[in-house]
Write an enzyme that holds these catalytic residues in place. Structure first.
Site, PDB file in Angstrom:
ATOM      1  N   GLU A  51       1.096  -1.466  -0.246  1.00 49.64           N
ATOM      2  CA  GLU A  51       0.054  -0.191   0.174  1.00 49.64           C
ATOM      3  C   GLU A  51       0.970   1.070  -0.316  1.00 49.64           C
ATOM      4  O   GLU A  51       1.857   1.522   0.520  1.00 49.64           O
ATOM      5  CB  GLU A  51      -0.703   0.235   1.161  1.00 49.64           C
ATOM      6  CG  GLU A  51      -2.168   0.606   1.241  1.00 49.64           C
ATOM      7  CD  GLU A  51      -2.482   0.324   2.488  1.00 49.64           C
ATOM      8  OE1 GLU A  51      -2.768  -0.302   3.263  1.00 49.64           O
ATOM      9  OE2 GLU A  51      -3.125   1.682   3.213  1.00 49.64           O
ATOM     10  N   ASP A  62      -4.945   9.481   9.819  1.00 52.79           N
ATOM     11  CA  ASP A  62      -3.939   8.848  10.124  1.00 52.79           C
ATOM     12  C   ASP A  62      -3.265   9.605  11.716  1.00 52.79           C
ATOM     13  O   ASP A  62      -3.297  10.327  12.300  1.00 52.79           O
ATOM     14  CB  ASP A  62      -3.065   9.515   8.825  1.00 52.79           C
ATOM     15  CG  ASP A  62      -2.945   8.451   8.086  1.00 52.79           C
ATOM     16  OD1 ASP A  62      -3.318   7.943   8.632  1.00 52.79           O
ATOM     17  OD2 ASP A  62      -2.456   9.052   7.216  1.00 52.79           O
TER      18      ASP A  62
END
Lengths: 258, 352
Positions: A51, A62
């Site tokens: 990824e 995040d």
């Protein structure tokens, strides 16, 4: 949608007794050249897919480690075009590449152009955490037209009705967010995550990849037999951030997948 | 979500009964207009509604982001009032320039968390609050300080905030017997403006003017005028106008007022901009500062730097309209908090 043949990603993550490992790196972290080097090395390590993050200034999903990596990449001038070069170079090694980014850089680049260029670079699928399935057209349609998988995320808080819709619109795999919260290594994974996998399995035959918080060999053991794949991000990015080779960690994680 | 709750009963009666104290009138009538007044908790009446909603959902903890600190103080105040745990996210830069409000929040029992990431202002405080929210959603309600963020926030905050517009409209009709010619409000995320505008949207003869922060000038790039100087994009879960570079990265902003220092704007403002129901303009730091001083002198009311932007525009409008023109201005906060940002001369200046 899950009609027709299984996609490249789907086949790569389909379980055959082992747990599959998906490794995450940030394009341009610590710089473009090094992220290509690290990505190629990981591609040859036995992981099922890689990824690749495209940095965004405001990465809501995040935690601190990937936020910082994104900031460093942006400071080095990384953008969608640069990340597609990174993806293309790594995809050349034969491992399926999934891009992970936020919707604004895609819209700004022009979503249709992004889909065509990603396909051209050899990318297999795309994850956009801030693109809710209800708002995913026309972008998701353009991605599908370019033969890219659209991977949507489910979380422990996702309602059953939405779960069904998300599974219907996903291809390649379904990304199960194991924790409520952002990306980042956790000591322990929540006990309830297997229930989520069970709910997802009711709606789809696609492989299930678990992500967020997964960082240790014992997490792999816990996921073995429950999920098809595990996505490890922050733990790998943290190694890269400290100037260390992430390969020993990845090898250790892979060993625990069997 | 808020519509599913017992929304109507809490909408007016309960909110007003909690906060409408005699020494804190909702509106001060001054000059040629009515100013919807800065009470103790300043900008907004939406907090009481959201705190009640939090309690109805069984949440014991409230989080908020703040730029100017007004929203943080309001959140801290309702949490103290209702016995909820309160955490406020605030950028390092804003904590410095709004230190009085930091102290007020702490005095009210809130935890103020410093956000050192990115621009160290409202945008990053909002991101950090959203991260807290997705992590602790089972126990925590996020009171967003503006009509931004994911659905249903822009709608919910507008519905709660519109109390100010409804009251102002009623007062105009009862006191003057007719509506104002123009309604002016400053726009950062745009909650005070949408709260005021919503009541007048259908009154087609009433001119609606939203005032963004032009900072050092829109052409300099150092500003926070998303509608005047930005283009469509997605930030914090909504699609609206956004200050961004060619790669879709959100740009740093600048405004003398922390509350307007945000690169996005509520999505409904984008709609009102595109449909041209509301005119959006941008006013510079220097113009806002001059209006701040002028209003303090002329009216004895020290406005916050945010509505000082609207005050400057109201002055322009007043000159354009001439005598008899009637302007409603949303004075969405008081200026005490800005004393450290405003250079006060050592000696008194001559009267203008």
């Amino acid at each position: 949608m899950k009609v027709g043949e299984a996609t490249r990603l789907e086949n790569a993550l389909r379980v055959n007794g082992d747990l599959k490992l998906v490794a995450y790196i940030m394009a341009g972290h610590p710089n473009q050249k090094k992220s290509i080097e690290v990505g190629k090395k990981l591609a040859a390590s036995g992981i099922a897919a890689i990824e690749i993050g495209i940095p965004f200034s405001d990465p809501l999903a995040d935690g601190p480690v990937i936020q910082k990596a994104g900031q460093v990449a942006l400071e080095h001038g990384m953008n969608v075009a640069g990340a597609l070069e990174v993806a293309g170079a790594i995809a050349g090694e034969g491992v399926p590449v999934v891009l992970m980014t936020y919707i604004n850089p895609i819209l700004s680049h022009d979503a249709r152009k992004f889909a065509a260029e990603a396909a051209q670079a050899g990318v297999a699928g795309v994850i956009v955490p801030d693109l809710p399935v209800e708002e995913s057209e026309p972008v998701a349609g353009w991605l599908r037209s370019a033969s890219l998988d659209t991977v949507f995320m489910v979380a422990p808080t996702t309602s059953d009705a939405r779960l069904e819709t998300i599974c219907e619109h996903s291809s390649g795999f379904v990304y199960c967010v194991t924790v409520t919260g952002t990306t980042g290594a956790r000591k322990e994974l929540p006990s309830g995550m297997k229930e989520l996998f069970g709910l997802v399995r009711k709606h789809t035959n696609l492989p299930i990849a678990a992500g967020f918080g997964i960082s240790r060999p014992e997490h792999m053991k816990a996921l073995l037999g429950a999920a098809d794949a595990a996505v490890v991000g922050s733990a790998i990015v943290n190694e890269i951030d400290h100037g260390r080779d992430p390969l020993p960690l990845v090898k250790e994680l892979l060993k625990a997948c069997r | 979500m808020h519509k599913g709750a017992d929304y109507k009963p809490i909408q007016n009666g309960q909110i007003l009964s909690v906060w409408d104290t005699p020494q804190d009138p909702a509106a001060d009538r001054i000059a040629t207009g009515i100013i919807e007044g800065p009470g103790q908790t300043a900008t907004a009446k939406q907090f009481e509604g959201q705190a009640l909603l939090a309690m109805r959902m069984g949440k014991k903890r409230v989080i908020a982001e703040t730029g100017a600190g007004q929203h943080g103080v309001a959140a801290a105040t309702v949490c103290a009032r209702f016995g909820l745990e309160c955490t406020v996210y605030m950028g390092t830069e804003d904590m410095r320039r709004q230190s009085m409000n930091v102290r007020r929040m702490r005095l009210l029992g809130a935890e103020v968390v410093e956000v050192k990431a990115g621009t160290k202002t409202l945008k990053d405080a909002t991101s950090e609050a959203i991260r807290d929210w997705v992590t602790n959603v089972e126990t925590t309600h996020y009171i967003i300080g503006s009509v931004v963020g994911p659905h249903p926030y822009p709608e919910m905050v507008r519905d709660l905030q519109r109390v100010i517009g409804d009251e102002a409209r009623e007062q105009y009709l009862s006191v003057d017997g007719k509506l104002p010619d123009a309604v002016v409000a400053c726009v950062g995320g745009g909650s005070n403006a949408i709260g005021m505008f919503t009541a007048f949207i259908e009154d087609r003869d009433v001119r609606l003017v939203g005032v963004e922060a032009a900072g050092k000038g829109v052409k300099t790039g150092q500003h926070a005028a998303s509608l005047v100087g930005g283009r469509p994009g997605v930030l914090h879960g909504s699609f609206s106008y956004l200050l961004q570079d060619g790669d879709g990265q959100v740009l740093p902003t600048h405004s003398i007022s922390a509350g307007l220092d945000y690169p996005g704007v509520g999505p409904e403002h984008a709609y009102l901009h595109d449909t041209r129901r509301v005119e959006y303009v941008a006013v510079t730091d220097a113009e806002a500062l001059a209006a701040f001083k002028l209003c303090t002198r002329l009216e004895g009311i020290m406005p916050a730097l945010e509505p000082a932007h609207a005050l400057h525009q109201a002055g322009l409008l007043a000159r354009e309209m001439g005598p008899g023109g009637r302007i409603l201005l949303c004075l969405s906060g008081r200026g005490d908090k800005d004393m450290d940002s405003v250079e006060i001369p050592a000696k008194s200046e001559a009267s203008p």
